[in-house]
Design a protein around this motif. Structure first.
Motif, short mmCIF file in Angstrom:
data_model
loop_
_atom_site.label_atom_id
_atom_site.label_comp_id
_atom_site.label_asym_id
_atom_site.label_seq_id
_atom_site.Cartn_x
_atom_site.Cartn_y
_atom_site.Cartn_z
N GLN A 82 0.84 -1.21 0.00
CA GLN A 82 0.00 0.00 0.00
C GLN A 82 0.87 1.26 0.00
O GLN A 82 0.58 2.23 -0.70
N ARG A 124 -9.69 9.28 -5.23
CA ARG A 124 -10.26 8.01 -5.72
C ARG A 124 -9.19 6.94 -5.84
O ARG A 124 -9.39 5.80 -5.42
N LYS A 125 -8.02 7.30 -6.39
CA LYS A 125 -6.95 6.32 -6.57
C LYS A 125 -6.42 5.82 -5.24
O LYS A 125 -6.15 4.63 -5.08
N ASN A 127 -8.03 5.74 -2.38
CA ASN A 127 -9.07 4.93 -1.74
C ASN A 127 -9.14 3.52 -2.32
O ASN A 127 -9.59 2.59 -1.64
N GLU A 128 -8.71 3.33 -3.56
CA GLU A 128 -8.71 2.00 -4.16
C GLU A 128 -7.78 1.04 -3.41
O GLU A 128 -8.01 -0.17 -3.41
N TYR A 129 -6.73 1.59 -2.78
CA TYR A 129 -5.74 0.75 -2.10
C TYR A 129 -6.02 0.59 -0.60
O TYR A 129 -5.31 -0.13 0.08
N SER A 131 -8.43 -0.22 2.92
CA SER A 131 -9.56 -0.99 3.45
C SER A 131 -10.61 0.01 3.95
O SER A 131 -10.36 1.22 4.00
N GLU A 132 -11.78 -0.49 4.35
CA GLU A 132 -12.86 0.39 4.81
C GLU A 132 -12.42 1.20 6.04
O GLU A 132 -12.69 2.39 6.15
N LYS A 135 -10.00 3.84 4.98
CA LYS A 135 -10.68 4.92 4.26
C LYS A 135 -11.26 5.94 5.24
O LYS A 135 -11.18 7.15 5.01
#
Length: 162
Positions: A82, A124-125, A127-129, A131-132, A135
Motif C-alpha cells: 500500500q 479516488r486512486k 481509496n482503491e488501495y 480498506s474500509e 478509508k
C-alpha cells in the motif's frame, strides 16, 4: 620625420589608448580604475547572478512524497504494498500539479480547476488501495488537515489586522 621617430610616435599613441581603456574596465586591464572594474562584462554577470538567486529551489518530488508517506503510513497502518502504490499515486499527482502550475497558457482559474480535479482523482486512486477502516481514517485525516489550514489562515488574517 624618419622611420624610427614615426614608430616611436605610433607606439606611444597605441599605448596611451590601451591604458585609457584599461582604466574603465575595457581591454585587458584589471578594471581597478574608474568604475571599480564595472565594465560591461561585470555588470552582465551581476545581473545574471541576481536572476538566478531570486528563483527558489524546487524540492524534489520524491522528498515531498516521502514526507507525505512518513505521516500516512503509521496513521493508516499501511503495509509495504500500500505504501508503494499510494506513494506512486502521489508522485504522479505532484508531477501533474507542477506541470499545470508552470503552464503559462492557462489562466489562474483554469489552473485552480485543474488542480481540484487532480485532487479528486488522487482521492479516488488512494481509496482503491485502502480498506474500509483505512478509508475512514484517511477521510478524518484530510478533514483535520483542512481544518488546520483554515485555522492558519485565520491566524494570518488576525495578525495582519493588528
Amino acid at each position: 620625420m624618419n622611420k624610427t621617430q614615426f614608430i616611436f610616435a605610433l607606439t606611444f599613441i597605441l599605448l596611451s589608448f590601451n591604458t585609457a581603456f584599461a582604466q574603465y574596465g575595457y581591454g585587458n586591464g584589471y578594471g581597478n580604475g574608474y568604475g571599480g572594474g564595472m565594465g560591461r562584462n561585470s555588470m552582465s554577470q551581476m545581473n545574471q547572478m541576481d536572476q538566478t538567486s531570486s528563483k527558489p529551489k524546487e524540492i524534489p518530488v520524491e522528498v515531498t512524497v516521502a514526507k507525505i508517506m512518513e505521516k500516512l503510513k503509521p496513521e493508516l497502518n499501511l503495509d509495504e504494498l500500500q505504501t508503494i502504490a499510494i506513494g506512486n499515486v502521489y508522485t504522479d499527482i505532484i508531477k501533474s500539479q507542477t506541470a499545470i502550475m508552470k503552464d503559462e497558457k492557462l489562466g489562474q482559474t483554469e489552473k485552480s480547476n485543474e488542480i481540484k480535479a487532480l485532487f479528486e482523482v488522487n482521492e479516488r486512486k488512494v481509496n482503491e488501495y485502502l480498506s474500509e477502516e483505512q478509508k475512514l481514517k484517511y477521510k478524518a485525516l484530510k478533514e483535520e488537515r483542512g481544518n488546520d489550514k483554515k485555522e492558519k489562515k485565520k491566524k494570518k488574517k488576525s495578525k495582519k489586522d493588528e
